[in-house]
Design an enzyme around this catalytic site. Structure first.
Site, mmCIF file in Angstrom:
data_model
loop_
_atom_site.group_PDB
_atom_site.id
_atom_site.type_symbol
_atom_site.label_atom_id
_atom_site.label_comp_id
_atom_site.label_asym_id
_atom_site.label_seq_id
_atom_site.Cartn_x
_atom_site.Cartn_y
_atom_site.Cartn_z
ATOM 1 N N HIS A 463 -56.171 -32.636 27.933
ATOM 2 C CA HIS A 463 -55.917 -33.337 29.198
ATOM 3 C C HIS A 463 -54.806 -34.372 29.032
ATOM 4 O O HIS A 463 -53.820 -34.364 29.794
ATOM 5 C CB HIS A 463 -57.217 -34.023 29.658
ATOM 6 C CG HIS A 463 -57.088 -34.790 30.928
ATOM 7 N ND1 HIS A 463 -57.542 -34.319 32.136
ATOM 8 C CD2 HIS A 463 -56.556 -36.018 31.205
ATOM 9 C CE1 HIS A 463 -57.299 -35.205 33.083
ATOM 10 N NE2 HIS A 463 -56.695 -36.256 32.542
ATOM 11 N N GLU A 464 -54.952 -35.250 28.060
ATOM 12 C CA GLU A 464 -53.939 -36.294 27.868
ATOM 13 C C GLU A 464 -52.606 -35.692 27.440
ATOM 14 O O GLU A 464 -51.536 -36.207 27.804
ATOM 15 C CB GLU A 464 -54.419 -37.329 26.845
ATOM 16 C CG GLU A 464 -55.666 -38.092 27.274
ATOM 17 C CD GLU A 464 -55.539 -38.735 28.647
ATOM 18 O OE1 GLU A 464 -54.420 -39.125 29.034
ATOM 19 O OE2 GLU A 464 -56.559 -38.843 29.339
ATOM 20 N N HIS A 467 -50.648 -34.746 30.477
ATOM 21 C CA HIS A 467 -49.894 -35.902 30.989
ATOM 22 C C HIS A 467 -48.633 -36.121 30.152
ATOM 23 O O HIS A 467 -47.551 -36.397 30.694
ATOM 24 C CB HIS A 467 -50.752 -37.168 30.924
ATOM 25 C CG HIS A 467 -51.773 -37.292 31.998
ATOM 26 N ND1 HIS A 467 -51.492 -37.136 33.330
ATOM 27 C CD2 HIS A 467 -53.102 -37.596 31.934
ATOM 28 C CE1 HIS A 467 -52.593 -37.339 34.048
ATOM 29 N NE2 HIS A 467 -53.581 -37.613 33.229
ATOM 30 N N HIS A 470 -45.854 -33.866 31.014
ATOM 31 C CA HIS A 470 -45.226 -34.287 32.272
ATOM 32 C C HIS A 470 -44.159 -35.342 31.994
ATOM 33 O O HIS A 470 -43.095 -35.367 32.638
ATOM 34 C CB HIS A 470 -46.297 -34.841 33.205
ATOM 35 C CG HIS A 470 -45.973 -34.730 34.660
ATOM 36 N ND1 HIS A 470 -46.842 -35.130 35.652
ATOM 37 C CD2 HIS A 470 -44.877 -34.268 35.307
ATOM 38 C CE1 HIS A 470 -46.287 -34.914 36.839
ATOM 39 N NE2 HIS A 470 -45.103 -34.400 36.662
#
Length: 675
Positions: A463-464, A467, A470
């Site tokens: 999940h991190e 990010h 991105h």
């Protein structure tokens, strides 16, 4: 004094920075930023996109860099000195931000450019930047009269201080709690690895036996595995009482003050509530749209949640003759039921998820999808010896893409949870590449074994890292639109999308290997992981939705009539409550996402982004989970674009259409549940 923050630097000079460097560095950077703003205001040339809007976006970059270093240290490696400095610096930064948005001469130049926007021939990114800058001024007081501008300054200064105070109290509450167990029989069921960590902590504190804390790697094994129900109750109650004990760390008045000030600020700016203010610049657009979205998902989820609760209740009664399930029983009996239904146990899985292998696995997957290579460099400076740093380059050409930092384990100076941050933004001018960091709180290595992750920690890492992608793959002209500078209910798409690879056999085969034998995670276990993905999904959905309702209950109304935090929270939870209420606990007083972080009026975005990520991953499933063409579309239309255009436009370019909620309901097994 030789101050590294006062000199030009590319990589953050962590090893050279001392706490006393920050105060003069902030003063100098604030002065420099003011000069850059004044140069825009005093420019004798007529206002143009380049000399006003673009110049404004590049103003204050040095200040932003110092701020990113300082405030991440305040989250990841803080101490009383840093916290005291944060209380001093935050109001100054808030005042400076107000100086910009409330500068009537500066706004006049911005407004001039905005009024001429149709004749300027701007490209889509320039149009977005202009719109963002104009709306930022309008939404932050540029149209107010002198008296109201002063009121806004006062409110913003108070909010800056209160949010810091809220977070500091939650951290101190977490750090000061130690549950010392000296009778070994009370540890029945708790995994050996968790016991060993607790014994090491007790020894380091000069105590006998075992010490458990409210940090998740210590807290969760007790909640999931301890047969001693009183032990589970004791630590669960302590977790739920953070900021709710009527002492010097009590956050009840802080919560009321933050909610009231946010409402007053919104009214001052012409909005009905704080949620109306925030959601004007979200995909959801309005509080009604958020509530309708939450209501629709609740209607779909609640029948399944109630069936799951009934099954769990019957299981607990059959196993232990338990008549009434309490909140501190949920994780324990859910884990036991999951083991029974799927023959799946986190403690059996953990040896296959050594942190180092999982990290290399996520690097491998990113390399396949996005042509990336991660080269660790222990000469790069970090703020703690446990932090690791990597050069990120294109695998085919070796061109620099980013710097990547990873900080994995809990420490007394680190707040709980996991997050991504940026130490340097990307922008095409001078070909600047970003410096991105992820911070987590994963289980530590012990004397007997390396760091082994629970499956939940594996998905957190992915999940991190989503990010981080991105941020790392950003490719925009302007720093203000780069990376995660997107609508808040779009920012979770890349992160939640990456979690999907954790459930795919092809992906797991790349990193899920036994840390001692090298054995690949058996196919039977992979299938059980996939089968168990929807286990108690109804209850999980209702729990997540309840946080969204609580957020809106604080920010979607006039809170001035709220007399008691707990009573208000209880009312907000009424429609989603599955377990008996605990009068001595309160979530709001430690709900850092909305009272310290940036999720106020935005907690719903986790579920909103689940719709996007389920729909997006369905596209990968249709074309192949490692399909390079689909990955290229994701990179080109979403990951590289940041906030350069409306997120729905970007999503439709990637997917070819708008997202469908059915993708989420299907993945969660709720289509059948609702029919």
């Amino acid at each position: 004094m030789d101050n590294p923050l006062l000199k030009p630097f590319d990589q953050a000079p962590f090893s050279q920075i001392k706490i006393e460097h920050f105060q003069p560095a902030f003063e100098a950077a604030l002065g420099q930023a003011r000069e850059e703003i004044n140069a825009i205001v005093e420019n004798p040339q007529p206002a143009s996109f380049e000399n006003t809007i673009a110049a404004l976006d590049f103003a204050g970059l040095h200040l932003d860099r110092i701020s990113s270093i300082f405030f991440n240290l305040n989250s990841a490696e803080t101490n009383p000195e840093i916290q005291a400095l944060a209380q001093e610096i935050s109001p100054k930064l808030t005042a400076f931000a107000n100086d910009i948005t409330l500068n009537s001469d500066l706004f006049e130049r911005v407004n001039t450019v905005y009024s001429e926007r149709e004749q300027l021939g701007l490209n889509p990114e320039e149009q977005t930047l202009l719109e963002r800058k104009f709306q930022h001024f309008r939404r932050n007081g540029a149209l107010l009269g002198p008296e109201d501008k002063n009121k806004l300054r006062e409110i913003d200064a108070q909010l800056a201080t209160l949010k810091l105070q809220f977070g500091e109290r939650v951290l101190e509450e977490t750090n000061r709690y130690n549950l010392n167990i000296t009778e070994e029989e009370r540890l029945e069921g708790i995994p050996e690895s968790a016991r060993e960590t607790a014994a090491d902590l007790a020894q380091s504190l000069g105590m006998e036996g075992w010490v458990f804390t409210l940090h998740y790697p210590s807290y969760l094994p007790v909640m999931k595995y301890a047969e001693d129900r009183e032990l589970r109750r004791e630590i669960a109650q302590a977790f739920g009482r953070k900021g709710f004990q009527g002492d010097s760390l009590d956050n009840q008045q802080t919560v009321l003050d933050i909610a009231r000030l946010r409402f007053e600020r919104a009214k001052l700016l012409g909005y009905a509530t704080h949620a109306d203010f925030v959601l004007e610049q979200r995909m959801a657009t309005s509080p009604k749209a958020v509530r309708d979205f939450l209501d629709e998902l609740l209607e779909r989820s609640l029948p399944a949640a109630r069936r799951e609760l009934e099954e769990l209740t019957n299981f607990a009664k059959k196993r232990d003759n338990l008549e009434s399930l309490q909140s501190w029983d949920r994780a324990f009996y859910s884990e036991k039921l999951r083991q029974e239904k799927f023959a799946l146990d986190d403690e059996i899985l953990k040896p296959y998820f050594e942190l180092e292998r999982v990290l290399q696995g996520v690097f491998d997957i990113a390399g396949t999808l996005f042509d990336l290579e991660f080269r660790e460099d222990d000469t790069l400076e970090t703020y703690h010896e446990e932090v690791r740093a990597f050069h990120v380059v294109s695998a085919t050409g070796g061109l620099p893409v980013a710097l990547f930092y990873a900080d994995f384990h809990p420490r007394p100076g680190k707040r709980g949870g996991a997050w991504m941050t940026s130490y340097k933004p990307q922008y095409k001018k001078q070909k600047e590449r970003p410096h991105i960091s992820i911070v987590c709180n994963f289980s530590r290595p012990t004397k007997k074994a390396p760091a082994l992750l629970t499956f939940n920690e594996v998905t957190t890492l992915f999940h991190e890292f989503g990010h981080a992608l991105h941020g790392m793959l950003a490719n925009t002209d302007y720093p203000g639109l780069s990376g995660t500078s997107v609508f808040w209910d779009f920012v979770e798409l890349p992160s939640q999308l990456m979690e999907n690879w954790c459930y795919q056999p092809e992906a797991l085969a790349r990193f899920a290997r036994h840390y001692e034998t090298g054995e690949v995670l058996p196919t039977t276990m992979v299938e059980r992981i996939r089968e168990s993905a929807n286990f108690q999904e109804g209850m999980a959905n209702v729990r997540q939705l309840s946080f969204g309702y609580l957020d809106m209950a604080w920010h979607g109304i006039d809170p001035s009539g709220i007399a008691a935090v707990k009573a208000h929270e209880s009312e907000a939870f009424a429609g989603t409550r599955l377990f008996p209420e605990q009068p001595d606990t309160c979530m709001s007083t430690s709900f850092s996402h909305i009272f310290q972080g940036g999720y106020a009026s935005g907690y719903y975005s986790y579920k909103w982004a689940e719709v996007l990520d389920a729909d997006a991953f369905a596209y990968f499933e249709e074309t192949g989970i490692f399909n390079r063409e689909t990955a290229d579309k994701l990179r080109e239309h979403i990951l590289s674009k940041g906030g350069t255009e409306d997120p729905m436009i970007l999503y439709k370019r990637f997917r070819g259409r708008e997202p469908k909620i059915e993708a989420l309901l299907k993945r969660a097994g709720l289509l059948e549940a609702a029919s």
